[in-house]
Structures are given as C-alpha cells and as structure tokens.
Design an enzyme around this catalytic site. Structure first.
Site, PDB file in Angstrom:
ATOM      1  CE  LYS A  12      54.228  -4.390  -0.407  1.00 56.75           C
ATOM      2  NZ  LYS A  12      54.251  -5.855   0.164  1.00 56.75           N
ATOM      3  N   GLY A 100      58.869  -3.858  -1.011  1.00 55.56           N
ATOM      4  CA  GLY A 100      57.907  -3.480  -2.543  1.00 55.56           C
ATOM      5  C   GLY A 100      58.475  -2.776  -3.567  1.00 55.56           C
ATOM      6  CG  ASP A 136      53.470  -5.192  -4.552  1.00 62.32           C
ATOM      7  OD1 ASP A 136      51.758  -5.930  -4.655  1.00 62.32           O
ATOM      8  OD2 ASP A 136      53.948  -5.837  -3.893  1.00 62.32           O
TER       9      ASP A 136
END
Length: 290
Positions: A12, A100, A136
């Site tokens: 991401k 991430g 996350d």
C-alpha cells in the site's frame, strides 16, 4: 483442497497521513488514505495435519516468528482449528518501507488459511483477528482502498482513479516506534474530509511523519530530491523510508520501461513503477458478512 499457490499480498501507499491526536494509552489517532498497489509478495500454502505451522523463505529471510506465523497461530486459536500449514514466502516488498508488507502478508495468510482450512469466517471476523496482530492488518482484509481513521481500525471504502506511481526505497529503513516516540512529531493536524480529499486525491495533504523521518533517515529527503529531478512531487508513505510520486499517464504508458532507470540512484536502492489496483486480489475469497 490441499494447497493454494501464488497467493498475492499487495503493498500500500499512504496518499496522505495526518496525526490528529494521541490517546491516553499512547496510541496515536490518524487520518489517512490507503491505496493498494501492484507491488506484491507471494505466498504458497499447503495444508498439513497435526497443527504445526512452518514457514519457508523463498527470498529474503524473515524473522522466525514473523506476522505470517503469528497470524496462522492466531487463526488457529480463534477457531480451535487443529490443522496445520507449511507456508512458502517470496518476499518482494521491502521492509521498513511504510508499504505495509508484513501486514499484507498477515492478511493474505488469514484469507488463504480461512479458505484452505474451510473455516468460513467472514470479513468482519477476520478483521477482528487481524487488529490484534497490527493496526494495518485490517486494511488489507478490507478488500479495497480505504479511508482510515482512529488507530487504523476505522476503515471506510474509497474510490480512486487509475494512476501510476514511481516508488523509490533507499537501503536504510525506519523504525515506526522511533518516529511515533519522537517529541518533535506533529500530533495536532486538523481533520480532513473525504470531499476535500476527493477534489485532488493525488495532491491532497501531507505526511506528518515525514519531517521526523527525514531527520532520522536523510535518505528520505534524498529520495524526494531524486523524484524532483524528474519534475515529480514526492511524498513519504506510512512510517517507512520509501517515497513515491504520481507519474503522468502519458509518461507511464510511453516511457514506463525507462522512467525508473532515469533516476540516477545507487545500486542498493529500489525503484519501481507501480499502478494502483481496483480492489484487493483476494476480495472474492472472503465470505460476505451477514
């Protein structure tokens, strides 16, 4: 079903990241737009009897008890499942980049084992397990781009136009705890609105972590400077050292093969031209919530 191969775990980018406050327990409150891109790790999962979870590193070596192993064990504990798995990992997303990678690996592991073990947990149930693994992880279980608030657990749907991005990752990474613990970190940004963001999604806002990150890791500023040489407006993603910039559509289509190489970066830097995804590639694997 005994195995699932070539399971993607996408990275991401944070299109902006504002810190709006801090809770009494020390957790920071944030607002951010999380965007899925086509830079992916790949997992291979084989069902095994006996409950043992084993992992094989097919690329860069990971810590013995990383998020992949922990997520598999958490799924066993939450469901009482007695099956095991052997998980091969081809790691491509760089570590400590703010992209991430570890959280995405954990989410794809939960999704794949939920399918492989026949558990039929819903998205909401998987997100509850994921939140205990990391802030996350629920985003990568959400299914698409996300408007993220709170400590990362409040996720709303977000539509984004197709676009291309040049991502630059220096060899040095950044420790998330060091950034969030720095007294110079700005913790009082005003609240953003989705309507304000939607007016210019790829030019909106800033990353409140960037000034501290640049002091702790000067290569962050160096990466942004490299992007500026191509007349691109760079920004740091998340709490890591990777920076990115949107590439005009014509440049991405006509010069994609040479654009990344136009940056004169040392050999130990990573440069990649990426596109955003329409949705998470495993979205259809998760049963709908009732």
């Amino acid at each position: 079903m005994r195995a699932l191969y070539d399971v993607p775990a996408p990275a991401k980018l944070n299109l902006f990241l504002h810190i709006t406050g801090q809770r009494a327990d020390g957790y920071h409150l944030l607002q951010s737009a999380f965007m899925l891109i086509d830079w992916c790790d790949t997992l291979h999962l084989e069902r095994r009897p006996g409950g043992a979870i084993t992992r094989e590193d097919l690329g860069a070596a990971l810590p013995p008890d990383d998020l992949i192993v922990r997520s598999a064990r958490a799924l066993q504990q939450a469901t009482g499942c007695t099956q095991g798995a052997h998980i091969g990992v081809h790691k491509r997303i760089p570590a400590q980049a703010g992209m991430g990678g570890g959280s995405s690996d954990a989410a794809s592991t939960l999704i794949a084992l939920n399918r492989l073990w026949g558990l039929a947990l819903t998205r909401a149930q998987l997100m509850d397990i994921g939140l205990a693994l990391g802030a996350d992880v629920p985003f990568f279980l959400h299914g698409g781009h996300g408007w993220v608030e709170g400590i990362g657990e409040q996720i709303g749907p977000l539509q984004l136009p197709a676009a291309h991005f040049l991502v630059v990752k220096p060899p040095h990474g950044l420790d998330t705890g060091a950034i969030f613990g720095d007294p110079a970190l700005k913790r009082d940004s005003g609240h953003a609105t989705i309507s304000g963001f939607a007016a210019d999604p790829y030019g909106f806002g800033h990353n409140d972590l960037q000034p501290v990150a640049q002091r702790l890791c000067p290569q962050v500023a160096e990466g942004i400077g490299l992007l500026s040489q191509l007349s691109l407006q760079g920004k740091m993603t998340g709490s890591g050292s990777a920076v990115f910039a949107r590439v005009p559509q014509a440049d991405a289509l006509n010069k994609g093969a040479t654009l990344a190489t136009a940056l004169k970066v040392p050999a130990d830097w990573q440069v990649r031209l990426c596109s955003n995804l329409e949705q998470h590639p495993l979205v259809e694997w998760v049963p709908c919530d009732d």
